[in-house]
Design an enzyme around this catalytic site. Structure first.
Site, PDB file in Angstrom:
ATOM      1  N   TYR A  88      -5.259 -13.019  -3.030  1.00  0.00           N
ATOM      2  CA  TYR A  88      -4.446 -11.931  -3.591  1.00  0.00           C
ATOM      3  C   TYR A  88      -3.615 -11.343  -2.446  1.00  0.00           C
ATOM      4  CZ  TYR A  88      -8.144 -12.295  -7.135  1.00  0.00           C
ATOM      5  OH  TYR A  88      -9.045 -12.759  -8.058  1.00  0.00           O
TER       6      TYR A  88
ATOM      7  N   GLU B  26      -1.393 -16.086  -3.662  1.00  0.00           N
ATOM      8  CA  GLU B  26      -0.863 -14.956  -4.428  1.00  0.00           C
ATOM      9  C   GLU B  26      -0.410 -15.457  -5.792  1.00  0.00           C
ATOM     10  OE1 GLU B  26       0.560 -11.768  -6.211  1.00  0.00           O
ATOM     11  OE2 GLU B  26      -0.602 -11.652  -4.341  1.00  0.00           O
TER      12      GLU B  26
ATOM     13  N   CYS C 213      -9.612  -0.942  -4.289  1.00  0.00           N
ATOM     14  CA  CYS C 213      -9.120   0.399  -4.600  1.00  0.00           C
ATOM     15  C   CYS C 213      -9.839   1.008  -5.788  1.00  0.00           C
ATOM     16  CB  CYS C 213      -7.610   0.371  -4.863  1.00  0.00           C
ATOM     17  SG  CYS C 213      -7.137  -0.649  -6.278  1.00  0.00           S
TER      18      CYS C 213
ATOM     19  N   ASP D  99      -8.514  -9.120  -1.621  1.00  0.00           N
ATOM     20  CA  ASP D  99      -7.868  -7.831  -1.909  1.00  0.00           C
ATOM     21  C   ASP D  99      -7.303  -7.868  -3.329  1.00  0.00           C
ATOM     22  OD1 ASP D  99      -6.702  -5.357  -1.787  1.00  0.00           O
ATOM     23  OD2 ASP D  99      -5.108  -5.920  -0.406  1.00  0.00           O
TER      24      ASP D  99
ATOM     25  N   GLN E 133       0.826  -1.195   0.000  1.00  0.00           N
ATOM     26  CA  GLN E 133       0.000   0.000   0.000  1.00  0.00           C
ATOM     27  C   GLN E 133       0.874   1.263   0.000  1.00  0.00           C
ATOM     28  OE1 GLN E 133      -3.268   0.342  -0.256  1.00  0.00           O
ATOM     29  NE2 GLN E 133      -3.831  -1.824  -0.165  1.00  0.00           N
TER      30      GLN E 133
END
Length: 469
Positions: free
Chosen positions: A331, A355, A425, A398, A298
């Protein structure tokens, strides 16, 4: 500014034409909607309710809509302020004959109004794409500010915040390089690169590198990661084809000795060490994380702690996260949420961490090697869930900006967890996915929105999704 009396030109469908517009509502993507002679125009650097003169930047006659930038404000909104960054100020940039840089398209708006506009976009997307007519319980329709007071010079690495002005929050930044080898940034939807000499949204550790003073010939792009904890920064140089190692070493030599430098080779798509290490050391919620230069983290200095807090509040408050629980982090990146889940479920529980990127998955393995309850798998989310079916108490989702998509949502529903915490996001892909969940019999049980990207149109949401009773 007083408008001059002038006949309104007919729209010609030619970029560079200027037209007077009455600005309508905000739209997703950093634009406002205006109409002229039956044509929809998405105009940037405006505020709803203003009258502006705008320059067409994308005006194909066959297009459903056109795009434009404000070059003059004829009737200003009371929420308009002087832009904090000259290269991103549309009026000033076009006054000098070139477009503004991207990345600060809301910098002419008060922070309070920025957050109000972002909330409007989120609510509109949820209504239009997901059919959500009423706000979920617990969401008051606002986008929350993130960050405290500006750190004092001697406050140490733990001090955080953007000072209430929305500046100095980026711990990561991406730059382009002009043909002459100077640091720059692209204009929105353009190949035009504008030289820059500061980055007000970035933390001091990035600006103090003074990358704009370097001769960057031989490099196409520069990525910088400077952890908020004050640990060693990393500069990643994307080498142009044919650039020799000697040229990259010369650039590295011009940087401070405590800065790691790596190079991305476009021919092999591999990251090579130039000086120092290929990763940075990040901190969040009592954990340390190794993140490779190309790995995801982030970008707002306070984002990791903020998002961890929101996710755990939803899952623990609903009784979905507890010692012995079976959970998954999808993720998962370098393991930000995985580590927190491992703490919460303890050694009697289990955490599946998934991932897709091999390098980032390797980071997660290093970061979580001491947690026996964690299983880390590199691969596509939908494939891993099919191969490793479990009775999940909760999932954390995410995904990248594009969202999860219909196929993944279908697989998540088939996994039948008791709850899903969805971190997003992008309000459009988030709303689309919420629509898929609703069609499958799930509901939006909780929602929070955070202004993790001040002075841009972006925002972050954390949602709780549960099956309908």
């Amino acid at each position: 500014m007083i408008a001059k009396t002038q006949t309104q030109p007919a729209l010609t469908g030619e970029a560079g034409t200027e037209v007077v517009l009455d600005v309508g509502p905000v739209a997703h993507g950093g634009h406002c909607v205006a109409r002229h002679e039956g044509r929809v125009i998405f105009v940037r650097h405006a505020i709803p309710g203003e009258k502006v003169r705008a320059r067409l930047t994308d005006a194909d006659e066959k297009a459903k809509f056109w795009r434009a930038d404000v070059v003059e404000v004829l009737e200003a909104s009371p929420d308009r302020v002087d832009h904090f960054w000259r290269p991103a100020d549309s009026r000033r940039a076009w006054g000098h004959g070139h477009p503004p840089v991207g990345g600060a398209e809301f910098g002419h708006i008060t922070l309070a109004r920025q957050r109000s506009l972002k909330a409007d976009v989120l609510a509109e997307q949820l209504k239009r794409l997901a059919g959500v007519e009423q706000l979920p319980d617990g969401w008051d329709g606002s986008v929350e500010a993130v960050g405290g007071p500006t750190p004092a010079p001697d406050a140490g690495a733990e001090a955080t915040g953007d000072g209430g002005d929305g500046l100095r929050w980026r711990t990561r930044a991406s730059f382009s390089v002009t043909p002459g080898g100077k640091l720059g940034m692209h204009a929105h939807r353009s190949g035009h690169i504008i030289p820059i000499h500061e980055m007000p949204l970035a933390i001091d550790a990035i600006n103090n590198l003074r990358l704009w003073d370097l001769d960057l010939q031989g490099v196409d792009r520069v990525e910088v990661a400077a952890p908020a904890n004050g640990s060693r920064p990393l500069v990643l140089l994307a080498a142009a084809e044919g650039t020799k190692p000697k040229r990259l070493a010369a650039i590295a030599a011009a940087l401070p000795a405590d800065v790691s430098v790596a190079a991305f080779d476009p021919a092999t798509e591999e990251v090579q060490q130039v000086r120092g290490r290929l990763w940075v050391q990040e901190s969040a919620a009592g954990h340390e994380y190794r993140v490779t230069g190309a790995g995801f983290w982030q970008i707002h200095r306070d984002a990791p702690g903020t998002l961890v807090g929101a996710v755990t509040e939803f899952l623990q408050g609903g009784g979905f996260l507890h010692p012995g629980a079976v959970v998954a982090d999808l993720y998962a990146g370098a393991g930000l949420f995985t580590a927190i889940l491992a703490d919460a479920v303890g050694e009697t529980g289990s955490v599946l961490s998934v991932e897709g990127a091999p390098g980032t998955s390797r980071d997660a393995r290093k970061n979580l090697h001491a947690a026996p309850q964690v299983e880390i798998v590199q691969g596509r989310v939908e494939r891993v869930l099919r191969q490793k079916p479990r009775d999940f108490d909760a999932l954390i989702l995410d995904p990248p900006r594009a969202g999860a998509g219909k196929a993944v949502v279908g697989q998540l529903v088939a996994a039948a967890p008791r709850a899903i915490a969805y971190v997003s996001c992008d309000p459009a892909s988030f709303a689309r996915d919420v629509g898929y969940f609703r069609q499958a019999g799930w509901e939006l049980a909780g929602l929070r929105a955070f202004d993790l990207y001040p002075h841009t149109h972006h925002l972050e949401t954390v949602a709780l999704l549960t099956p309908r009773p």
